[in-house]
Design a protein around this motif. Structure first.
Motif, mmCIF file in Angstrom:
data_model
loop_
_atom_site.group_PDB
_atom_site.id
_atom_site.type_symbol
_atom_site.label_atom_id
_atom_site.label_comp_id
_atom_site.label_asym_id
_atom_site.label_seq_id
_atom_site.Cartn_x
_atom_site.Cartn_y
_atom_site.Cartn_z
ATOM 1 N N ILE A 7 0.840 -1.189 0.000
ATOM 2 C CA ILE A 7 0.000 0.000 0.000
ATOM 3 C C ILE A 7 0.882 1.249 0.000
ATOM 4 C CG2 ILE A 7 -0.383 0.179 2.471
ATOM 5 C CD1 ILE A 7 -3.290 0.597 0.690
ATOM 6 N N VAL A 8 1.975 1.152 0.715
ATOM 7 C CA VAL A 8 2.881 2.300 0.785
ATOM 8 C C VAL A 8 3.500 2.497 -0.591
ATOM 9 C CG1 VAL A 8 5.018 3.128 1.853
ATOM 10 C CG2 VAL A 8 3.330 2.003 3.195
ATOM 11 N N LEU A 9 3.814 1.435 -1.226
ATOM 12 C CA LEU A 9 4.388 1.539 -2.557
ATOM 13 C C LEU A 9 3.358 2.112 -3.532
ATOM 14 C CD1 LEU A 9 6.439 -1.737 -2.858
ATOM 15 C CD2 LEU A 9 7.304 0.554 -2.709
ATOM 16 N N ILE A 10 2.165 1.733 -3.394
ATOM 17 C CA ILE A 10 1.118 2.251 -4.269
ATOM 18 C C ILE A 10 0.929 3.751 -3.999
ATOM 19 C CG2 ILE A 10 -1.355 2.120 -4.782
ATOM 20 C CD1 ILE A 10 -1.213 -0.844 -4.260
ATOM 21 N N PHE A 12 3.113 5.810 -2.726
ATOM 22 C CA PHE A 12 4.330 6.464 -3.207
ATOM 23 C C PHE A 12 4.270 6.628 -4.713
ATOM 24 C CE2 PHE A 12 8.733 6.292 -4.745
ATOM 25 C CZ PHE A 12 9.232 7.439 -4.168
ATOM 26 N N THR A 13 3.855 5.623 -5.417
ATOM 27 C CA THR A 13 3.766 5.661 -6.867
ATOM 28 C C THR A 13 2.701 6.660 -7.286
ATOM 29 O OG1 THR A 13 4.413 3.345 -6.951
ATOM 30 C CG2 THR A 13 3.398 4.235 -8.896
ATOM 31 N N ALA A 14 1.590 6.734 -6.593
ATOM 32 C CA ALA A 14 0.512 7.653 -6.919
ATOM 33 C C ALA A 14 0.969 9.107 -6.704
ATOM 34 C CB ALA A 14 -0.713 7.349 -6.084
ATOM 35 N N VAL A 15 1.645 9.375 -5.607
ATOM 36 C CA VAL A 15 2.137 10.736 -5.315
ATOM 37 C C VAL A 15 3.160 11.140 -6.366
ATOM 38 C CG1 VAL A 15 3.473 12.110 -3.649
ATOM 39 C CG2 VAL A 15 1.645 10.654 -2.862
ATOM 40 N N THR A 16 4.029 10.225 -6.725
ATOM 41 C CA THR A 16 5.040 10.507 -7.734
ATOM 42 C C THR A 16 4.365 10.788 -9.063
ATOM 43 O OG1 THR A 16 6.617 9.110 -6.586
ATOM 44 C CG2 THR A 16 7.113 9.641 -8.830
ATOM 45 N N SER A 17 3.369 10.029 -9.412
ATOM 46 C CA SER A 17 2.636 10.212 -10.669
ATOM 47 C C SER A 17 1.939 11.559 -10.678
ATOM 48 C CB SER A 17 1.602 9.121 -10.868
ATOM 49 O OG SER A 17 2.238 7.887 -10.963
#
Length: 169
Positions: A7-10, A12-17
């Motif tokens: 979930i943290v990776l998701i 993190f990926t969403a914020v980066t996107s």
């Protein structure tokens, strides 16, 4: 080590996107602003060309037309300056000659006046000498005759004789 939950990776990926998307929108905004500025600059440049090129052409034609006139005016000024300079020199020479002549005439008149005044002075002295000396002599003779008549009539000579000639100049 503990594995980072998915979930943290998701997240993190969403914020980066989202950050990349925001950055893409900012870049697109900069591109559009630059394009708008460039278009305005091109339009302004075209307007300047429309006004400046005819102005430069008119200025060039005007300079080509005026240039010979300026050369003629300059040469006329140089010629007029030379004529004026020669005329001023001529006037200076003429004034110098007039002043010299006037000074010579003044000297001549002064010498003539001095000679006349000297002659009048000499004549006055001669007249005074010619009149005063015989007048004194006549006065002396008359006084002598008067004293003689007084003695002859029997009167004695006074101690002080009036009009004995000592008062004459």
């Amino acid at each position: 080590m503990q594995t980072i939950p998915e979930i943290v990776l998701i997240i993190f990926t969403a914020v980066t996107s989202i950050g990349v998307l925001i950055q893409a929108f900012v870049m697109i905004g900069l591109y559009l602003a630059a394009k708008k500025t460039t278009d305005e600059f091109r339009e302004l440049s075209g307007q300047l060309k429309q006004h400046i090129i005819p102005t430069l052409s008119t200025t060039r034609n005007l300079l080509e037309d005026i240039s010979p006139k300026i050369k003629v005016a300059t040469s006329n000024l140089v010629e007029a300056s030379g004529i004026l300079r020669s005329q001023v020199e001529h006037v200076n020479k003429t004034v110098g000659q007039v002043v010299d002549t006037a000074q010579a005439q003044v000297t001549r008149v002064d010498q003539a006046a001095t000679a006349v005044l000297d002659g009048i002075t000499q004549a006055t002295a001669a007249v005074q000498q010619g009149i005063a000396t015989p007048l004194k002599q006549v006065s002396g003779v008359l006084n002598g005759l008067r004293v003689g008549f007084e003695v002859f009539r029997g009167k004695e000579r006074p101690t002080h004789v009036e009009g004995d000639g000592s008062n004459f100049v």
